[in-house]
Enzyme design. Sequence first.
Site, short mmCIF file in Angstrom:
data_model
loop_
_atom_site.label_atom_id
_atom_site.label_comp_id
_atom_site.label_asym_id
_atom_site.label_seq_id
_atom_site.Cartn_x
_atom_site.Cartn_y
_atom_site.Cartn_z
N SER A 1 0.78 3.69 2.35
CA SER A 1 0.75 4.34 3.80
C SER A 1 2.15 4.77 4.14
O SER A 1 2.37 5.58 5.20
CB SER A 1 0.30 3.37 4.73
N LYS B 1 5.13 0.55 9.77
CA LYS B 1 4.90 1.89 10.08
C LYS B 1 6.42 2.26 10.86
O LYS B 1 7.07 1.82 11.02
CB LYS B 1 3.88 1.96 11.13
N SER C 1 -3.09 6.52 6.29
CA SER C 1 -2.41 5.58 6.94
C SER C 1 -3.12 5.12 7.92
O SER C 1 -3.78 5.99 9.07
CB SER C 1 -1.16 5.96 7.38
N SER D 1 0.94 -1.26 0.04
CA SER D 1 -0.04 0.06 -0.02
C SER D 1 1.00 1.22 0.11
O SER D 1 2.01 1.17 0.16
CB SER D 1 -1.06 0.07 1.30
#
Length: 272
Positions: A77, A132, A228, A75
Site C-alpha cells: 500500500s 500511511k 490502499s 503489504s
Amino acid sequence: MTNFDFPAFLVLASVVTGAIWLIDARWLAPRRRAAAGGAPVKEPVVVEYARAFFPVIFAVLILRSFVVEPFRIPSNSMMPTLLTGDFILVNKYAYGLRLPVVNAKFVDIGEPERGDVVVFRFPLDPSTDYIKRVIGLPGDVVGYRDKTIYLNGEPVAQLPLGRYTGVGSGQVMTGAREALESLDGVEHSILTRSRAPDLPPGCRVLAFGPVKVPEGQYFVMGDNRDNSNDSRCWGFVPEENLVGKAFGIWMHWDGARDGLPIAWSRLGDGID
C-alpha cells in the site's frame, strides 16, 4: 502491521521480574543469610533470572516506548516509498511522549505535518498498526479526483516519472504510472493506474466530494493510490491513535525476490 500487544508484554515482564528481584533483595535474601549464619548462600534460580532479565526488559521497554520502535511492512500500500518486506524504524517521540499500553500523552513535543509517513493504530481495530502518509491536517478540506489530491481547493502538483517496474512482491505493480508528488515541499513518488477507479472498492468517504478534516484528526493515504485501504475508505485518524513518524529502513527481506531475499541497496535508506 501486528496484532501482538508487545508493549503490554514488556510492561508485565518488567513488573514481574522487578518485583521478584525487589522482594528478594529487600526481605528474602537477608533471611537466607541470617539462617546461614553469614555464610554465602546461593539465590534461587527464579531470582537469578529475574535479576538478570529485569534491566534488559526494562531498557527495551523504555527504548521502544519513548525513543524508537521497529515495524515490518506487510503489504504494497505504500509503494514505491516502502516495499513489502521493508523493516522500518519509527520515531516514538516526534509527536509527543505517551505512556505504554494506555497511550496517554504526558509530554507534547510536536504534531504531524503534511507529507509525514506515520504509523498509527487503525481506528476500526486499534490492535492493528497501519502506516500511511499524512495528507490533510485538522481544518484542511481534502478532495481526490482523476488521481489527483485537492487540498483546500488546490491540486497537489505531480511530475510524471514514467512506468514503474516492480520486483519481488511488488511485481504486480509493474506498468503502473509513477509520479513525483509534492506536499508542502515533501517530495515522494506515488503509483496509479489510469484504468482503476479513483476510490478502491468499498471506499465511500470521498464518494460525494471533498471532506473537511475535524480538529484533532488527520487524513492519510497510501502512496500506492489504487491499492490502499486509507482515509478515503474509513475516515480520519484521531491524534491519540498516532504511534510515531517513520524515518528509516534498516532491513529488507522479501522471499518473493529473485535470488537473495535481501535488498542490500535499501538498507539505511531514509523515508521521505
